[in-house]
Motif scaffolding. Sequence first.
Motif, PDB file in Angstrom:
ATOM      1  N   THR A  69      57.786  -5.601  39.605  1.00 35.43           N
ATOM      2  CA  THR A  69      58.580  -5.739  38.383  1.00 35.43           C
ATOM      3  C   THR A  69      57.235  -5.386  37.526  1.00 35.43           C
ATOM      4  N   VAL A  70      56.286  -6.647  37.413  1.00 31.83           N
ATOM      5  CA  VAL A  70      55.333  -6.292  37.242  1.00 31.83           C
ATOM      6  C   VAL A  70      54.819  -4.722  36.817  1.00 31.83           C
ATOM      7  N   GLU A  71      54.876  -4.384  37.621  1.00 33.24           N
ATOM      8  CA  GLU A  71      53.822  -3.359  38.267  1.00 33.24           C
ATOM      9  C   GLU A  71      54.132  -1.997  37.389  1.00 33.24           C
ATOM     10  N   ALA A  72      54.554  -1.875  36.655  1.00 31.95           N
ATOM     11  CA  ALA A  72      55.199  -0.655  35.672  1.00 31.95           C
ATOM     12  C   ALA A  72      54.558  -0.836  34.518  1.00 31.95           C
ATOM     13  N   LEU A  73      54.126  -2.112  34.459  1.00 32.63           N
ATOM     14  CA  LEU A  73      53.877  -2.898  32.712  1.00 32.63           C
ATOM     15  C   LEU A  73      52.287  -2.731  32.932  1.00 32.63           C
ATOM     16  N   ARG A  74      52.018  -2.961  34.372  1.00 35.90           N
ATOM     17  CA  ARG A  74      50.780  -2.884  34.407  1.00 35.90           C
ATOM     18  C   ARG A  74      50.068  -1.598  34.104  1.00 35.90           C
ATOM     19  N   GLU A  75      50.948  -0.566  34.168  1.00 33.14           N
ATOM     20  CA  GLU A  75      50.394   1.322  34.756  1.00 33.14           C
ATOM     21  C   GLU A  75      50.478   0.891  33.334  1.00 33.14           C
ATOM     22  N   LYS A  76      51.507   1.020  32.451  1.00 38.53           N
ATOM     23  CA  LYS A  76      52.085   1.386  30.960  1.00 38.53           C
ATOM     24  C   LYS A  76      50.641   0.464  30.037  1.00 38.53           C
ATOM     25  N   THR A  93      53.944   3.601  21.218  1.00 35.07           N
ATOM     26  CA  THR A  93      54.259   3.758  22.564  1.00 35.07           C
ATOM     27  C   THR A  93      54.019   2.534  22.602  1.00 35.07           C
ATOM     28  N   ALA A  94      52.978   1.729  22.980  1.00 35.31           N
ATOM     29  CA  ALA A  94      52.741   0.532  23.654  1.00 35.31           C
ATOM     30  C   ALA A  94      53.843  -0.754  23.410  1.00 35.31           C
ATOM     31  N   MET A  95      54.922  -0.023  22.806  1.00 30.35           N
ATOM     32  CA  MET A  95      55.310  -1.499  21.989  1.00 30.35           C
ATOM     33  C   MET A  95      56.899  -0.676  22.839  1.00 30.35           C
ATOM     34  N   ARG A  96      57.208   0.336  22.444  1.00 31.84           N
ATOM     35  CA  ARG A  96      58.666   0.125  23.626  1.00 31.84           C
ATOM     36  C   ARG A  96      58.455   0.913  24.798  1.00 31.84           C
ATOM     37  N   HIS A  97      57.537   0.386  25.454  1.00 35.02           N
ATOM     38  CA  HIS A  97      57.167   0.294  27.184  1.00 35.02           C
ATOM     39  C   HIS A  97      57.547  -0.762  27.611  1.00 35.02           C
ATOM     40  N   THR A  98      57.182  -2.286  26.604  1.00 41.61           N
ATOM     41  CA  THR A  98      56.981  -3.164  27.119  1.00 41.61           C
ATOM     42  C   THR A  98      58.043  -3.627  26.355  1.00 41.61           C
ATOM     43  N   ARG A  99      59.489  -3.534  25.723  1.00 43.61           N
ATOM     44  CA  ARG A  99      60.819  -3.363  25.142  1.00 43.61           C
ATOM     45  C   ARG A  99      61.773  -2.932  26.108  1.00 43.61           C
ATOM     46  N   ASP A 100      61.179  -1.744  26.953  1.00 45.06           N
ATOM     47  CA  ASP A 100      62.258  -1.365  27.554  1.00 45.06           C
ATOM     48  C   ASP A 100      61.829  -1.523  29.144  1.00 45.06           C
ATOM     49  N   ARG A 101      60.783  -2.426  29.345  1.00 44.03           N
ATOM     50  CA  ARG A 101      60.191  -3.233  30.530  1.00 44.03           C
ATOM     51  C   ARG A 101      61.248  -4.562  30.127  1.00 44.03           C
ATOM     52  N   TRP A 102      61.277  -5.221  29.300  1.00 43.87           N
ATOM     53  CA  TRP A 102      61.910  -6.743  29.099  1.00 43.87           C
ATOM     54  C   TRP A 102      63.947  -6.357  28.798  1.00 43.87           C
ATOM     55  N   ARG A 103      63.876  -4.952  28.992  1.00 41.68           N
ATOM     56  CA  ARG A 103      65.310  -4.641  29.133  1.00 41.68           C
ATOM     57  C   ARG A 103      65.788  -4.986  30.441  1.00 41.68           C
ATOM     58  N   GLU A 104      65.173  -4.121  30.856  1.00 43.72           N
ATOM     59  CA  GLU A 104      65.261  -3.717  32.116  1.00 43.72           C
ATOM     60  C   GLU A 104      64.874  -5.265  32.899  1.00 43.72           C
ATOM     61  N   HIS A 105      64.202  -5.520  32.690  1.00 44.03           N
ATOM     62  CA  HIS A 105      63.964  -6.970  34.326  1.00 44.03           C
ATOM     63  C   HIS A 105      63.375  -8.576  33.193  1.00 44.03           C
ATOM     64  N   GLU A 128      46.802 -12.101  35.296  1.00 45.01           N
ATOM     65  CA  GLU A 128      46.034 -10.438  35.081  1.00 45.01           C
ATOM     66  C   GLU A 128      47.009  -9.523  34.593  1.00 45.01           C
ATOM     67  N   THR A 129      48.133  -9.267  34.041  1.00 51.04           N
ATOM     68  CA  THR A 129      48.660  -8.722  33.723  1.00 51.04           C
ATOM     69  C   THR A 129      48.860  -8.879  32.198  1.00 51.04           C
ATOM     70  N   ALA A 130      48.353 -10.233  31.565  1.00 52.52           N
ATOM     71  CA  ALA A 130      48.471 -10.143  30.441  1.00 52.52           C
ATOM     72  C   ALA A 130      46.781  -9.695  30.144  1.00 52.52           C
ATOM     73  N   GLU A 131      46.314  -9.945  30.646  1.00 51.57           N
ATOM     74  CA  GLU A 131      44.531  -9.542  30.712  1.00 51.57           C
ATOM     75  C   GLU A 131      44.688  -7.822  30.346  1.00 51.57           C
ATOM     76  N   ILE A 132      45.192  -7.075  31.046  1.00 54.78           N
ATOM     77  CA  ILE A 132      45.497  -5.278  30.657  1.00 54.78           C
ATOM     78  C   ILE A 132      45.478  -5.242  29.575  1.00 54.78           C
ATOM     79  N   PHE A 133      46.926  -5.671  29.279  1.00 55.50           N
ATOM     80  CA  PHE A 133      47.224  -5.387  27.943  1.00 55.50           C
ATOM     81  C   PHE A 133      47.010  -6.422  26.779  1.00 55.50           C
TER      82      PHE A 133
END
Length: 200
Positions: A69-76, A93-105, A128-133
């Motif tokens: 689930t979080v792999e796409a969030l990490r890539e974005k 752009t970053a907020m739109r991608h984050t919102r879309d991931r939370w909408r879906e998952h 790890e995901t948070a550190e990338i963000f």
Amino acid sequence: MARRRSGAPSKGDLRELKILGVLGELLATKSFDALTTNDIAERAGLSRASMYFYFSSKQEALVALFAKTVEALREKSRAAADDPAAPRDAIATAMRHTRDRWREHGLIMRVAIDQASAIPEIGALWTETAEIFIDAITAILVRAGVKSHDGPDGARALAGAVCWMIERTFYHASAVSLEALDQAAETCEAVWLRVAAIEP
């Protein structure tokens, strides 16, 4: 005998994906604590023994589902760090991608976050995901003119606060409604812009 095409998923891969899909479906109607390995196996059309061939426990299955689930969030997030757009546009752009991931998952992410203290692998994945963000937020803040130093008002410290503010805000909003998520995204974007000293 016909050979499997290179890159095509094997029967095992497909069965594993089915198990993860079933786990996601069950979490929509049953809490993770109440869920059993048998519940997952039965819904997936597997015996308990077959289920254990893929995942030794429901916790291990949740880790795999969360990682997927979080792999796409990490890539974005990685892409956001390298986004050549103006800071205002990069933030949007970053907020739109984050919102879309939370909408879906959102459900899977909330369950995983709730289980993070009990399942160390999930806690590590989320950190790890948070550190990338945080890296991405830091890069955008620096490009916007925020000073990069080790103090509490330095770009990375501010980025950490913004990241965890976004996580908590989206966590709560995703449990309410899609409209609440949209509003949360707008609010978080406004906060990030102000931290970057960009007028919303």
